[in-house]
Enzyme design. Structure first.
Site, PDB file in Angstrom:
ATOM      1  N   ARG A   1      19.687  52.100  70.770  1.00  0.00           N
ATOM      2  CA  ARG A   1      20.337  51.340  69.686  1.00  0.00           C
ATOM      3  C   ARG A   1      21.853  51.534  69.706  1.00  0.00           C
ATOM      4  O   ARG A   1      22.603  50.643  69.287  1.00  0.00           O
ATOM      5  CB  ARG A   1      19.752  51.691  68.314  1.00  0.00           C
ATOM      6  CG  ARG A   1      20.191  50.735  67.205  1.00  0.00           C
ATOM      7  CD  ARG A   1      19.427  50.916  65.903  1.00  0.00           C
ATOM      8  NE  ARG A   1      18.200  50.142  65.840  1.00  0.00           N
ATOM      9  CZ  ARG A   1      18.097  48.911  65.302  1.00  0.00           C
ATOM     10  NH1 ARG A   1      19.150  48.308  64.777  1.00  0.00           N
ATOM     11  NH2 ARG A   1      16.951  48.279  65.288  1.00  0.00           N
TER      12      ARG A   1
ATOM     13  N   GLU B   1      20.394  50.217  56.376  1.00  0.00           N
ATOM     14  CA  GLU B   1      21.347  50.800  57.315  1.00  0.00           C
ATOM     15  C   GLU B   1      22.696  50.083  57.434  1.00  0.00           C
ATOM     16  O   GLU B   1      23.727  50.743  57.548  1.00  0.00           O
ATOM     17  CB  GLU B   1      20.710  50.854  58.716  1.00  0.00           C
ATOM     18  CG  GLU B   1      19.545  51.813  58.811  1.00  0.00           C
ATOM     19  CD  GLU B   1      18.707  51.550  60.058  1.00  0.00           C
ATOM     20  OE1 GLU B   1      18.108  50.462  60.154  1.00  0.00           O
ATOM     21  OE2 GLU B   1      18.670  52.425  60.931  1.00  0.00           O
TER      22      GLU B   1
END
Lengths: 488, 780
Positions: free
Chosen positions: B326, B731
């Site tokens: 990621r 997030e």
């Protein structure tokens, strides 16, 4: 009468005959009383999830203060009123205005820190009817929240101050006179002595009794605010035996500002000392607002900060720079010594067996002197010192340095004077060239360590730069970042 | 049910979708009546566990004498890895590289070696310290440099993303720059620490209450260490006192230990580590070191990027593979790289295994990209914001929409968000004033920065993008809601309840929110990757749809009206010309034997990912945002203040604006902590010395921006068909905090008249700021 610790828990009288000297209020609440609203977040007085209020009589008046239940020992609670989050809402479930404001402003997310915040805000609400943002942030310095970013919590504190309902709504305002009478009845004059298994705790009835106990038990651990000793138990799991509690002793609770200075009893908490000190020595008042959180300041004492001899205690450097003296007492009598001479080496102080710190005398800086103290930390508030510098200066008529005392914390094994720097400064004109010229002398005075708070390099550089800041401030130039101009 | 509970039909229900609504547990939070696992009534005979921890960073265990531990009065059982009935492993990814209890070798300081079970927690903790363990020390390293110097062993396979010809095109760029950025890790510091309570059942059964974001994984791990099937294990969690990724896999060890002891001793067992043990023995956000080369033109337009992302992963793989992946997925931040080559290096270190943390590698990847922008800006002498705008992904058809992983960016609203924020924060005028201020101010300097966020939503492992829900409507019209998502404070339970209230058009007070349990909804994914509402909201919606379809069919038949004349109105149902209160309607359905319960299911459409090829569409959509921060620094000490932050953030069409703003504010401050005062510090022996709030400093109320303006982009709507056209919020706003670091950097840069990139690494503690100032003085 003298074989139990007696206090009021919310509404109920409690008398405990079997108390371990290191039993904490938090464990008592959660494990023995199943009052689970009070949470354990860190067990070291830093996160505030365990915040409760403790009410006590000071000069006959009832004061409620927020404290950390995790490092507060049961033995220190005699004749107090312990108030937990369970006590706030009305019996029919109606929320207290402080709680309602937190709901209205979306002040909780995961909710684990919330009871602690509610109690800190409640403590503020009881003591200050119209707090400004600076005062709110100060009251919340000892409470960590990881979810909200604090904005809604501060808004809740502002909302509840704005919409202050009648005092009748409040469980503690309603019962004030009753609680005073009950606490009054709990205050005995004799010494409480409790044995639990092999352990013993003592709550002396007077200063004299304390001296006698220490003469008999020179190895006893003296506990005032327990903001340091508490961690010996919860973190290091040390066995302490016997323990002598002194936080209740009225004789150690006095703070007086006289002609030449302030006399601070060893049992005076930071919070109780704040007003007197801030009015006489504002820079020292500001420092106090950066020691621990509100709960720690409500428990911790300047006397304890001195007595335990930590190299990173915040009060010794400024007190040394001010020329403070410490009064020690034992059954032999009392003696005075310069605070500077009290600190001998890392972990060693000039305190004889059986002696205890009775009080401090802090002379006022004279009219024509400059005095400042600066604390450098990773996080601005509620952090332990990386570098702390205190500067005391008098100039002669030509503007040359006449007298100077500089003391630092975090730079050596003890709070320490910067003698070489001082010697370089004496007699020189107080100007930028001089400041530049004496910087190297810091290398003679200090060889700081590197650790998680700062590297040696940063400590040394900052120490030098703080002299520059001090110089700038004496010339009237703004030199320090402040979030709010003053915290009253 | 008493019908008065359903008062006169109203025109709107309470708690519909898109309305601000308090957290479902708010009243319980403020009164201390919200139960966390340590608050639950304890089963009689409950025993407590404590960990025995290594005091070496890397060593062979050559002898272990636990007799004094076992002999301590009150101790019931002491056990080691040899006593694990099943497999002595709690690895979350099946790679078997993470022993529950170390047997022959320890690989980080404070690694669990044995467990003590005793009558009280205090006895267990004290007894654990009496162990005598002999070690033979082995070479150890705690950080990225150490790992690279010692051969650079990896804990899992690295990934490469590549498009165009980065290596050869670098040479064709008008200008080139090489650099390195170090990015620190972060402790989660959830206020409620890890905890598990196991209650033994008959046969092989065991029930575990665990503070976990991933009940199904706890179920799997407990089965695995006990050698029993999943159907014997039930895992419950009502709420967590914060998670942030720290309870995605890190609860495994405590649940496993509690379950083993519970089955062995036939007593309930509670395991609650102390804060210091929790911080030492559970993983954190990964530290990164980004080595980069950027090629660009004289204008500041990026031509090529070639970068390596080395990460401190700790001793085992845990989630380090997907985390470092990621990081690469977000190494573009919001910018189009015509030629790009990105590689991850998930390095093995002798530290606790690092794990998920809000953003999951994304923040580190993006922070690197913003450093590239800064480098270019100082090199060409422009405002970094101008360089940002110059390099934003383009509109569809512009030829500037392809990411390094070959997904098209089709839904970008960044230009509008950044433009609106620039305007509302008065960025240009304030920047001019700040430059002027800095000219005259000798020691105090200011900085301002406006940074964008673009964050990809979906688990990059496609299978995780599924969810289930179980909805019961009882005869009295009350509704029981269960789904696979967990509540850690983010308001998921509230939002999903809103979805149900909205679907049935009944007041939210009639929806009972129940604890997440593996017994009701199986095979759930972790509540992570910001996906909780997207997945579980849709699953609950699907369950409601099924029940409603049955109800409509029932009503059409019973009252003989066309389906089009049946409607769910607030707290009532219209059937032809009559309106029936919801409870009455449900009771009639019950008597007509309509099934009033349904299991809902959802899987995210469109996504696929081929990791080996580095190509695919890993994300369903992107969330966007921007923040503008102004700071002041003291160049004598490095101390600073955050003077003001303005935020405009995209949550699509918000399901609950109050909760979403809470997420944005909270994420920003948490991100600010990561980039400023939160510093993890290991000593030469490999010991973490910042293991409690006394030494590890998360932000306080007095650290948040003094002026803090937070707005949602109210006009935004998810282009994809998500629940209510909302977007994920957990997030993405974390990375809004990058503006803080960039603003500090500008203040530092002023010391050398903005001619040199300060290369301010994270976390920018006062010390790092001061040392950067000193570097500026040396070159300026």
């Amino acid at each position: 009468m003298n074989d139990s610790i007696r206090f009021i828990l919310n509404g109920e009288d409690v008398a405990l005959k079997d108390v371990k000297p290191t039993e904490t209020l938090l464990d008592f609440l959660r494990l023995k009383r199943r009052l689970t609203g009070t949470k354990e977040g860190c067990a070291e007085g830093d996160c505030g999830a365990c915040t409760v209020l403790v009410g006590r009589l000071i000069d006959g008046k009832l004061h409620y203060e927020s404290v950390n239940a995790c490092i507060r020992f049961i033995g220190s609670l005699n004749a107090t009123h312990v108030v937990t989050v369970e006590h706030l809402a009305a019996k029919d479930g109606t929320l207290h205005p402080v709680q309602q404001a937190m709901v209205d402003c979306h002040g909780s997310q995961c909710g684990f820190c919330t009871p602690g915040f509610v109690m800190s805000m409640y403590g503020l609400w009881l003591s200050n009817s119209n707090p400004d943002r600076a005062e709110i942030e100060k009251a919340l310095q000892g409470n960590l929240c990881r979810c909200t970013g604090y904005e809604p919590i501060v808004k809740a504190a502002e909302q509840v101050a704005r919409t202050r309902p009648s005092a009748l709504f409040d469980p503690l305002e309603r019962t004030r006179s009753d609680i005073v009478a009950r606490l009054w009845a709990m205050q005995g004059s004799g010494t409480i002595s409790i044995t639990s298994g092999e352990d013993r705790l003592l709550v002396p009835g007077s200063l004299e009794a304390l001296a006698r106990i220490l003469a008999d038990e020179p190895k006893a651990t003296i506990v005032a605010g327990s903001t340091d000793v508490g961690l010996w138990v919860t973190k290091q799991m040390r066995a302490l035996n016997p323990v002598v509690f002194i936080n209740h002793l009225q004789e150690l609770q006095t703070i007086t500002s006289g002609e030449g200075g302030i006399t601070i009893g060893a049992g005076v908490t930071y919070t109780r000392a704040f007003e007197t000190i801030a009015s006489k020595v504002p820079t020292l008042g500001r420092l106090i607002t950066r020691i621990g959180g509100e709960q720690v300041r409500n428990m911790g004492t300047i006397g304890g900060n001195i007595a335990n001899g930590s190299p990173i205690g915040d009060s010794p450097p400024p007190l040394i720079a001010l020329g403070a003296t410490v009064k020690l007492r034992s059954t032999e009598g009392t003696r005075m010594l310069r605070l500077e001479d009290y600190f001998i080496d890392y972990g060693r102080q000039d305190r004889r067996p059986g002696e205890f710190v009775e009080s401090l005398f802090v002379p006022y800086p004279a009219e024509d002197t400059h005095f400042a103290v600066y604390k450098i930390t990773k996080r601005r508030d509620e952090d332990i010192t990386a570098v702390l510098g205190a500067f005391y200066l008098t100039l002669d008529e030509q503007g040359d340095v006449n007298d100077v005392r500089i003391a630092f914390g975090g730079m050596a094994g003890t709070p320490k004077r910067a003698r070489a720097v001082e010697n370089e400064l004496i007699g020189r004109p107080w100007n930028e060239e001089t400041i530049e010229a004496v910087r190297d002398a810091f290398d003679t005075d200090f060889q700081p360590l590197s650790d998680w708070r700062a590297t040696a390099e940063y400590r040394q550089l900052t120490a030098k730069n703080l002299l520059t800041r001090f110089y700038l401030e004496t010339t009237g130039a703004p030199a320090e970042l402040r979030r709010f101009e003053e915290v009253a | 049910m008493d019908k008065s509970a359903f008062p006169d039909p109203t025109f709107v229900i309470s708690g519909p979708m898109h309305a601000s609504r308090r957290h479902d547990s708010a009243h319980k939070h403020v009164t201390g009546t919200a139960d966390y696992i340590d608050d639950l009534p304890e089963p009689s005979g409950l025993l407590h566990g404590a960990l025995g921890l290594s005091d070496r960073a890397h060593a062979e265990i050559v002898g272990m004498d636990l007799s004094e531990v076992a002999a301590t009065p009150g101790v019931v059982w002491v056990f080691t890895g040899k006593d694990v009935p099943g497999i002595n492993d709690v690895s979350s990814n099946g790679s078997h590289d993470e022993p529950l209890l170390a047997e022959t070798k320890v690989e980080f300081h404070q690694q669990p070696i044995f467990a003590v079970i005793a009558e009280t927690r205090d006895i267990a903790r004290r007894a654990a310290r009496k162990a005598k363990i002999e070690y033979r020390d082995l070479a150890h390293w705690s950080d990225i440099d150490g790992a690279l110097e010692n051969g650079g062993a990896l804990v899992t396979s690295p990934m490469t993303l590549s498009r165009g010809e980065a290596k050869s095109e670098m040479a064709n760029a008008a200008r080139r720059l090489k650099g390195r950025m170090r990015i620190g890790g972060q402790e989660h510091f959830y206020l409620e620490g890890q905890i598990a309570m196991a209650i033994p059942g008959e046969d092989d059964e065991v029930t575990v209450w665990s503070s976990t974001q991933h009940p199904s994984e706890i179920q799997h791990i407990v089965g695995h260490v006990l050698n029993i099937p999943s159907n014997a294990v039930t895992v419950n969690v009502r709420r967590m006192g914060g998670g942030f990724g720290g309870k995605e896999t890190q609860g495994n060890q405590f649940a496993a230990l509690a379950a083993i002891a519970a089955k062995k001793l036939k007593r309930s067992i509670k395991f609650r580590p102390d804060r210091d043990e929790d911080m030492a023995a559970t993983g954190k956000r990964h530290d990164f070191m980004v080595d980069y080369e950027v090629g660009f033109d004289e204008e500041g337009r990026i031509h090529a990027v070639d970068a390596t992302y080395a990460a401190r992963c700790g001793f085992s793989s845990d989630l380090s593979g997907p985390v470092t992946d990621r990081a690469l997925f977000h190494a573009d931040s919001s910018y189009f790289y015509p030629h790009v080559h990105l590689t991850s290096k998930p390095l093995k270190t002798h530290t606790v295994s690092n794990t998920a943390f809000r953003g999951f590698g994304g923040p580190q990847g993006m922070l690197g990209a913003e450093r590239f922008i800064e480098e270019i800006a100082y090199a060409v002498g422009k405002d970094p914001l101008d360089i940002r705008k110059l390099n934003f992904y383009g509109k569809p058809g512009s030829g500037r929409t392809l990411t390094p992983y070959h997904q098209e960016v089709e839904d970008s609203i960044l230009e509008r968000i950044v433009g609106e924020l620039e305007e509302s924060a008065d960025y240009q005028a304030r920047r001019r004033e700040i430059i002027e201020f800095n000219r005259d101010s000798r020691y105090i300097k200011k900085g301002i920065a406006l940074t964008p966020v673009k964050f990809g939503i979906s688990f990059t492992l496609t299978a995780f993008n599924q969810a289930g829900a179980l909805v019961h409507v009882y005869q009295d019209g009350s509704i029981h809601l269960n789904h696979g998502g967990t509540e850690m404070g983010q308001g998921l339970y509230t939002k999903v309840a809103q979805v149900l209230a909205d679907s049935f058009q009944i007041d939210i007070e009639h929806v009972k929110i129940t604890a997440t349990t593996t017994g009701k909804v199986p095979n759930t994914s972790a509540t992570a990757a910001s996906s909780g509402t997207d997945l579980n909201g849709m699953a609950a919606y699907d369950a409601a749809r099924q029940i409603k379809e049955r109800l409509v069919a029932f009503a059409a038949e019973k009252w003989d009206v066309p389906v089009s004349e049946i409607a769910f109105l607030p707290n009532r149902v219209r059937v032809g010309n009559q309106e029936i209160p919801f409870p009455d309607f449900i009771r009639q359905a019950y008597f007509a034997r309509v099934q009033l319960s349904a299991a809902g299911f959802y899987k995210t459409p469109k996504i696929h990912w081929d990791r080996a090829a580095g190509k695919g569409t890993p994300f369903y959509y992107y969330s966007y945002g921007a923040s503008c921060t102004e700071v002041s620094i003291d160049t004598l000490t490095g101390e600073y203040l955050i003077d003001r932050t303005d935020i405009l953030h995209d949550v699509g069409r918000s399901l609950n604006p109050a909760i979403d703003i809470g997420q944005v504010e909270g994420a920003f401050v948490q991100g600010m902590g990561w980039l400023t005062t939160e510093e993890l510090w290991w000593d030469a022996k490999g010991r973490l010395r910042t293991h409690a709030p006394s030494t590890y400093k998360i932000p306080l109320a007095s650290d948040r921006p003094k002026i803090f303006n937070v707005k949602l982009a109210e006009w935004s709507e998810n282009a994809e068909h998500t629940i209510g056209r909302s977007k994920a919020v957990g997030e993405p706003p974390f990375m809004l905090a990058i503006s803080v670091l960039e603003a500090l950097s500008m203040a530092v840069a002023s010391v050398a008249d903005y001619k040199v990139c300060p290369r301010l690494d994270a976390p920018a503690t006062p010390e790092r700021v001061l040392m950067a100032v000193e570097r500026m003085k040396a070159v300026g």
